[in-house]
Design a protein around this motif. Structure first.
Motif, PDB file in Angstrom:
ATOM      1  N   PRO A 297       0.782  -1.133   0.045  1.00 38.66           N
ATOM      2  CA  PRO A 297      -0.051   0.028  -0.123  1.00 38.66           C
ATOM      3  C   PRO A 297       1.027   1.096  -0.152  1.00 38.66           C
ATOM      4  CG  PRO A 297      -0.063  -1.220   2.169  1.00 38.66           C
ATOM      5  CD  PRO A 297       0.528  -2.119   1.094  1.00 38.66           C
ATOM      6  N   GLU A 298       0.336   2.271  -0.766  1.00 37.36           N
ATOM      7  CA  GLU A 298       1.074   3.646  -0.958  1.00 37.36           C
ATOM      8  C   GLU A 298       1.331   4.398   0.323  1.00 37.36           C
ATOM      9  OE1 GLU A 298       1.478   5.270  -5.173  1.00 37.36           O
ATOM     10  OE2 GLU A 298      -0.635   4.301  -4.956  1.00 37.36           O
ATOM     11  N   ASN A 299       0.003   4.545   0.703  1.00 41.91           N
ATOM     12  CA  ASN A 299      -0.023   5.568   2.068  1.00 41.91           C
ATOM     13  C   ASN A 299      -1.416   5.334   2.364  1.00 41.91           C
ATOM     14  OD1 ASN A 299      -0.209   7.867   3.489  1.00 41.91           O
ATOM     15  ND2 ASN A 299      -0.268   9.397   1.744  1.00 41.91           N
ATOM     16  N   HIS A 300      -1.394   4.679   3.501  1.00 36.98           N
ATOM     17  CA  HIS A 300      -2.783   3.973   4.150  1.00 36.98           C
ATOM     18  C   HIS A 300      -2.663   3.946   5.592  1.00 36.98           C
ATOM     19  CE1 HIS A 300      -5.876   0.923   3.652  1.00 36.98           C
ATOM     20  NE2 HIS A 300      -5.400   0.325   4.590  1.00 36.98           N
TER      21      HIS A 300
ATOM     22  N   ALA B 183      -2.522   2.753  18.301  1.00 39.95           N
ATOM     23  CA  ALA B 183      -3.305   1.839  17.683  1.00 39.95           C
ATOM     24  C   ALA B 183      -3.616   2.094  16.247  1.00 39.95           C
ATOM     25  CB  ALA B 183      -4.689   1.529  18.364  1.00 39.95           C
ATOM     26  N   VAL B 184      -3.138   3.148  15.635  1.00 37.92           N
ATOM     27  CA  VAL B 184      -3.271   3.669  14.281  1.00 37.92           C
ATOM     28  C   VAL B 184      -2.221   3.189  13.563  1.00 37.92           C
ATOM     29  CG1 VAL B 184      -4.036   5.442  12.324  1.00 37.92           C
ATOM     30  CG2 VAL B 184      -5.129   5.116  14.775  1.00 37.92           C
ATOM     31  N   SER B 185      -2.075   2.405  12.597  1.00 38.47           N
ATOM     32  CA  SER B 185      -0.928   2.121  11.744  1.00 38.47           C
ATOM     33  C   SER B 185      -0.806   2.932  10.403  1.00 38.47           C
ATOM     34  CB  SER B 185      -0.661   0.633  11.348  1.00 38.47           C
ATOM     35  OG  SER B 185       0.233   0.459  10.498  1.00 38.47           O
ATOM     36  N   HIS B 186       0.350   3.616  10.069  1.00 43.03           N
ATOM     37  CA  HIS B 186       0.512   4.164   8.866  1.00 43.03           C
ATOM     38  C   HIS B 186       1.247   3.108   7.972  1.00 43.03           C
ATOM     39  CE1 HIS B 186       2.471   7.763   6.292  1.00 43.03           C
ATOM     40  NE2 HIS B 186       1.152   7.147   5.801  1.00 43.03           N
ATOM     41  N   LYS B 187       0.597   2.742   6.876  1.00 32.77           N
ATOM     42  CA  LYS B 187       1.489   1.851   6.120  1.00 32.77           C
ATOM     43  C   LYS B 187       1.932   2.608   4.853  1.00 32.77           C
ATOM     44  CE  LYS B 187      -0.154  -2.747   7.242  1.00 32.77           C
ATOM     45  NZ  LYS B 187      -1.349  -2.460   8.105  1.00 32.77           N
TER      46      LYS B 187
END
Length: 497
Positions: free
Chosen positions: A115-118, A170-174
């Motif tokens: 994923p590019e930016n998620h 708890a929020v992940s930045h992929k």
């Protein structure tokens, strides 16, 4: 971003295995086509593959890596018949071959289509009563589903506020690692969501290659052709970039390394830092004459090809500010060719973009081959040369500590500053340096806006400088220490006028 560097991951082991086998092919093969066709089966053993369910995919990837390591291009996947592994091998089975662009290539079968930016909520969400994530979301993309936070991807604008505020992280930045490492936004998508490289923008620094955890990006190599040239009986002289210290093991001294190169078949070994010494003197003179006198607004160094390519592509108005001095690689090659007109020169360095610099028409006659420390390791392994057991028979006293310092970010600028202080005392010097293409871009924007007038600006594409180049073997911190020690061992601090 550099967290993976210096760790001996399976991706790096795989790369080294490919370089070793390609070198081996050049040294021992009697039937090149058949021997190359057999290599994917030798490298990826069916019974011992850690991914036995994807052994066929592993071999498909190795086939493309082998082609690149032989200096060939990938086979197009969109053809009805992709062609044999060895298609075009005869054009590569020679002792002189320049890199056909593109240098960096994504192997489609290896790309994970990350994923590019998620942003997504992970299972560590506690479903708290305050749910600040929902309160700070400017577009209402955050809702509660079954007592946990949930992001509506259609609405999300990727601002990251939810991630910053969450008390449980708890929020992940992929993000796509290759795109994150690319300072010029050259990573694009194909229709399957796999990474592709826009060759119009790419400056071949190779940071995408070393940041991909799937090993899906590789560059072309010349080791096969270099070995062919050595076998042809030509005189081959190596020049080594100052970042080489420590790259071949903690016990391997510069003198042992020089002896090992001679054992590999090189006629002689020069330090590229000799060329750096010449350049640093010339750039010091230029600064004093043009910039300190306000005839020129600012000056940019030119030794990092990716930095100067980026400056020319993105800030064409800076072209006249980039130093016209020969880069250390080219200056050293010219010295070697003056002393040995019949020799071919190989530059051994940490850098992928030097391969492109060497294939420019103006440089071709000076530098015949460019290989990286990583590729050279494959040659040593194929020959069974154990560097830690080498008895040093040579000395290395070519350069000053100024030239040897070029391997580390800030080293070029401080070398030039030392020369100015030594030979033009009283001149006020303003030094700036930027490392990583993203920082280099910011620096050039400031310079363009007139905020860096009177400055000598050094740019390095790799964060940390040449010691973080795409073809290096060891961790950054270790490399910094090694170069500092090598600098301290130099007989002189600055070159003579």
């Amino acid at each position: 971003m550099s967290s993976m560097r210096g760790i001996d991951t399976p991706v790096r082991q795989g790369r080294r295995k490919v370089f070793k086998e390609v070198a081996n092919l050049a040294y021992t093969s009697t039937n090149l086509k058949d021997d190359m066709e057999a290599l994917p089966y030798k490298i990826v053993d069916y019974d011992e593959s850690s991914y036995w369910d994807s052994v066929y995919r592993d071999r498909a990837i190795i086939r493309e890596r082998l082609r690149l390591a032989m200096g060939m291009s990938l086979r197009p996947e969109n053809r009805d018949r992709p062609g044999h592994l060895t298609e075009g091998i005869e054009e590569s089975n020679i002792d002189e071959k320049y890199y056909e662009p593109p240098l960096m290539q994504v192997i489609p079968s290896a790309c994970n289509a990350c994923p590019e930016n998620h942003y997504e909520v992970t299972n560590t969400c506690m479903g708290c009563v305050a749910h600040p994530c929902r309160e700070v979301c400017p577009v209402g993309a955050m809702t509660m589903v079954n007592g946990k936070s949930f992001i509506d991807q259609e609405k999300c604008i990727k601002c990251g506020k939810c991630k910053d505020i969450c008390p449980y992280d708890a929020v992940s930045h992929k993000e796509r690692p290759c795109a994150k490492a690319c300072g010029v936004n050259a990573i694009k998508n194909d229709r399957h969501g796999r990474a592709t490289i826009d060759n119009e923008i790419c400056v071949s620094c190779g940071q995408c290659m070393v940041s991909c955890p799937f090993g899906a990006i590789a560059d072309k190599s010349q080791i096969f052709q270099l070995i062919r040239a050595m076998q042809s009986g030509r005189k081959i002289i190596a020049q080594v970039a100052p970042a080489f210290v420590g790259q071949f093991g903690p016990k391997v001294t510069p003198e042992m390394f020089k002896t090992a190169l001679k054992e590999l078949g090189f006629e002689d070994v020069y330090e590229t830092a000799i060329g750096a010494d010449l350049g640093c003197m010339a750039e010091a003179e230029h600064y004093v004459r043009e910039v300190a006198s306000s005839r020129q607004a600012f000056a940019l160094t030119s030794c990092c090809p990716s930095w100067s390519m980026m400056a020319k592509n993105m800030f064409p108005e800076t072209i006249d500010k980039i130093s016209n001095e020969l880069t250390p690689m080219v200056a050293t090659a010219r010295i070697i060719k003056q002393e040995h007109p019949d020799a071919s020169v190989v530059f051994i360095g940490p850098c992928a973009s030097k391969k492109l610099e060497a294939s420019r028409k103006t440089v071709r006659s000076d530098v015949d081959f460019v290989i990286t420390f990583e590729e050279l390791t494959g040659m040593f392994e194929a020959r069974g040369i154990l560097l830690e057991e080498i008895k040093a028979m040579d000395e290395m006293h070519d350069a000053t500590s100024a030239g040897r310092g070029y391997g580390v970010a800030g080293g070029v600028a401080s070398a030039i500053e030392d020369c100015i202080k030594e030979y033009h005392p009283g001149t006020v010097v303003h030094i700036e340096h930027a490392e990583s293409l993203a920082e280099c871009k910011k620096m050039l924007l400031l310079a363009k806006a007139g905020r860096k007038n009177g400055c000598l600006i050094e740019g390095m594409a790799c964060p940390g400088g040449c010691i973080a180049g795409a073809g290096t073997n060891i961790a950054l911190q270790q490399a910094v220490k090694e170069v500092a020690r090598f600098k301290a061992d130099a007989d002189r601090k600055v070159p003579e006028q």
